[in-house]
Design a protein around this motif. Sequence first.
Motif, PDB file in Angstrom:
ATOM      1  N   ALA A  87       0.820  -1.210   0.000  1.00 33.22           N
ATOM      2  CA  ALA A  87       0.000   0.000   0.000  1.00 33.22           C
ATOM      3  C   ALA A  87       0.848   1.251   0.000  1.00 33.22           C
ATOM      4  O   ALA A  87       0.399   2.315  -0.428  1.00 33.22           O
ATOM      5  CB  ALA A  87      -0.938   0.001   1.214  1.00 33.22           C
ATOM      6  N   ALA A  88       2.092   1.150   0.488  1.00 33.58           N
ATOM      7  CA  ALA A  88       2.964   2.311   0.547  1.00 33.58           C
ATOM      8  C   ALA A  88       3.517   2.681  -0.828  1.00 33.58           C
ATOM      9  O   ALA A  88       3.982   3.797  -1.029  1.00 33.58           O
ATOM     10  CB  ALA A  88       4.124   2.048   1.506  1.00 33.58           C
ATOM     11  N   ARG A  89       3.477   1.736  -1.762  1.00 31.46           N
ATOM     12  CA  ARG A  89       3.968   2.038  -3.101  1.00 31.46           C
ATOM     13  C   ARG A  89       3.062   3.059  -3.775  1.00 31.46           C
ATOM     14  O   ARG A  89       1.844   2.981  -3.675  1.00 31.46           O
ATOM     15  CB  ARG A  89       4.003   0.768  -3.948  1.00 31.46           C
ATOM     16  N   ARG A 133       2.250   8.331   4.109  1.00 27.25           N
ATOM     17  CA  ARG A 133       1.341   7.323   3.540  1.00 27.25           C
ATOM     18  C   ARG A 133      -0.108   7.656   3.876  1.00 27.25           C
ATOM     19  O   ARG A 133      -0.993   7.537   3.030  1.00 27.25           O
ATOM     20  CB  ARG A 133       1.725   5.944   4.069  1.00 27.25           C
ATOM     21  N   ALA A 134      -0.371   8.054   5.099  1.00 25.22           N
ATOM     22  CA  ALA A 134      -1.742   8.341   5.518  1.00 25.22           C
ATOM     23  C   ALA A 134      -2.308   9.565   4.818  1.00 25.22           C
ATOM     24  O   ALA A 134      -3.526   9.672   4.634  1.00 25.22           O
ATOM     25  CB  ALA A 134      -1.790   8.526   7.035  1.00 25.22           C
ATOM     26  N   ARG A 183      -5.040   9.498   2.069  1.00 29.64           N
ATOM     27  CA  ARG A 183      -6.480   9.457   2.315  1.00 29.64           C
ATOM     28  C   ARG A 183      -7.164  10.726   1.802  1.00 29.64           C
ATOM     29  O   ARG A 183      -8.366  10.732   1.525  1.00 29.64           O
ATOM     30  CB  ARG A 183      -6.775   9.321   3.813  1.00 29.64           C
ATOM     31  N   LEU A 184      -6.396  11.805   1.697  1.00 34.21           N
ATOM     32  CA  LEU A 184      -6.947  13.098   1.303  1.00 34.21           C
ATOM     33  C   LEU A 184      -7.026  13.277  -0.211  1.00 34.21           C
ATOM     34  O   LEU A 184      -7.383  14.352  -0.687  1.00 34.21           O
ATOM     35  CB  LEU A 184      -6.112  14.233   1.907  1.00 34.21           C
ATOM     36  N   GLU A 185      -6.717  12.232  -0.961  1.00 35.56           N
ATOM     37  CA  GLU A 185      -6.718  12.336  -2.418  1.00 35.56           C
ATOM     38  C   GLU A 185      -8.078  12.073  -3.039  1.00 35.56           C
ATOM     39  O   GLU A 185      -8.237  12.172  -4.253  1.00 35.56           O
ATOM     40  CB  GLU A 185      -5.676  11.383  -3.013  1.00 35.56           C
ATOM     41  N   VAL A 186      -9.055  11.701  -2.225  1.00 36.07           N
ATOM     42  CA  VAL A 186     -10.433  11.544  -2.704  1.00 36.07           C
ATOM     43  C   VAL A 186     -11.353  12.295  -1.747  1.00 36.07           C
ATOM     44  O   VAL A 186     -10.984  12.616  -0.623  1.00 36.07           O
ATOM     45  CB  VAL A 186     -10.864  10.058  -2.780  1.00 36.07           C
ATOM     46  N   VAL A 187     -12.566  12.561  -2.208  1.00 39.84           N
ATOM     47  CA  VAL A 187     -13.546  13.242  -1.361  1.00 39.84           C
ATOM     48  C   VAL A 187     -13.934  12.323  -0.206  1.00 39.84           C
ATOM     49  O   VAL A 187     -14.215  11.135  -0.426  1.00 39.84           O
ATOM     50  CB  VAL A 187     -14.805  13.611  -2.185  1.00 39.84           C
ATOM     51  N   PRO A 188     -13.927  12.811   1.029  1.00 42.40           N
ATOM     52  CA  PRO A 188     -14.310  11.956   2.160  1.00 42.40           C
ATOM     53  C   PRO A 188     -15.771  11.558   2.079  1.00 42.40           C
ATOM     54  O   PRO A 188     -16.582  12.230   1.420  1.00 42.40           O
ATOM     55  CB  PRO A 188     -14.037  12.849   3.377  1.00 42.40           C
ATOM     56  N   GLY A 189     -16.129  10.470   2.754  1.00 43.52           N
ATOM     57  CA  GLY A 189     -17.485   9.948   2.623  1.00 43.52           C
ATOM     58  C   GLY A 189     -18.216   9.752   3.935  1.00 43.52           C
ATOM     59  O   GLY A 189     -17.619   9.743   5.015  1.00 43.52           O
ATOM     60  N   MET A 190     -19.530   9.591   3.829  1.00 47.18           N
ATOM     61  CA  MET A 190     -20.348   9.251   4.981  1.00 47.18           C
ATOM     62  C   MET A 190     -20.071   7.834   5.442  1.00 47.18           C
ATOM     63  O   MET A 190     -20.160   7.522   6.630  1.00 47.18           O
ATOM     64  CB  MET A 190     -21.834   9.400   4.643  1.00 47.18           C
ATOM     65  N   THR A 191     -19.762   6.969   4.503  1.00 52.76           N
ATOM     66  CA  THR A 191     -19.397   5.587   4.812  1.00 52.76           C
ATOM     67  C   THR A 191     -18.258   5.182   3.907  1.00 52.76           C
ATOM     68  O   THR A 191     -17.997   5.832   2.880  1.00 52.76           O
ATOM     69  CB  THR A 191     -20.592   4.632   4.630  1.00 52.76           C
ATOM     70  N   GLY A 192     -17.558   4.132   4.295  1.00 51.84           N
ATOM     71  CA  GLY A 192     -16.425   3.718   3.491  1.00 51.84           C
ATOM     72  C   GLY A 192     -15.998   2.305   3.820  1.00 51.84           C
ATOM     73  O   GLY A 192     -16.625   1.614   4.636  1.00 51.84           O
ATOM     74  N   GLY A 241      -7.332  -0.289   9.239  1.00 50.30           N
ATOM     75  CA  GLY A 241      -8.294   0.619   8.629  1.00 50.30           C
ATOM     76  C   GLY A 241      -7.674   1.444   7.517  1.00 50.30           C
ATOM     77  O   GLY A 241      -8.297   1.692   6.478  1.00 50.30           O
ATOM     78  N   LEU A 242      -6.437   1.861   7.726  1.00 51.95           N
ATOM     79  CA  LEU A 242      -5.743   2.642   6.704  1.00 51.95           C
ATOM     80  C   LEU A 242      -5.532   1.822   5.441  1.00 51.95           C
ATOM     81  O   LEU A 242      -5.683   2.341   4.326  1.00 51.95           O
ATOM     82  CB  LEU A 242      -4.404   3.144   7.253  1.00 51.95           C
TER      83      LEU A 242
END
Length: 235
Positions: A20-22, A173-174, A177-186, A201-202
């Motif tokens: 995932a870090a790649r 790496r964390a 997470r900010l590269e997409v619009v956040p959501g109500m659920t995921g 979770g990450l």
Amino acid sequence: MSTPTVLDLASPRLPSIAEAARPQREHRSRASSESLAKRGVDILGSALGLLLLLPILLVVAALVAITSPGGALYRQTRVGLDGQPFSMIKFRTMRSDSDDVLVRLKAVAGASGTASGPLFKLVDDPRVTPLGRILRRFSIDELPQLVNVLRGDMSLVGPRPALPAEVDAYCPRALRRLEVVPGMTGAWQVGGRSTLSWEEGLDLDLHYVDRWSLRYDAAILLQTVRAVVAPVGAY
């Protein structure tokens, strides 16, 4: 035919931390038509949801206001797409002075709290009102965020928006997470919520960031219904 789960649509296995870090940027190269379709689903879904749920929203707002001092709604600054802050709306589930006692609670939480990565949660948070516990258990407190979705601050599906203090503690790496619009659920929410560690979770969130699709979103929404009916890790 059974409904596919999030993990079914994700991959034969979730990526390891090293994988995932790649750097992966599949989502940046997607056709704009899919992004526009996602936004269209958000607008339609949030507008329809607000219309159908309006009576319930009004009843819950009244119950929150009359069962504990303070307003029915709680606004909190969260971090959205590309690190932009916005005001997230929820039904108030805590005492009105909850923010003032947070530092003291962190100091005395000990083994009763969870502090995985930049997150901090209490399994039995004394700030939560009796009604608030019910609203949280079934995610009813999150319903006003349909307004955030309609405004474009959030999406129906995406990583949950983080607090500014949490983002300040993110590793590189964390920050993805900010590269997409956040959501109500995921993926994190339907994958176990607070029962998962920060790294677990990450992994789920970054897998979504790299591989989201409308089909993936639909599977998460279906799994969300199941998670709300039989909540696990909600507090």
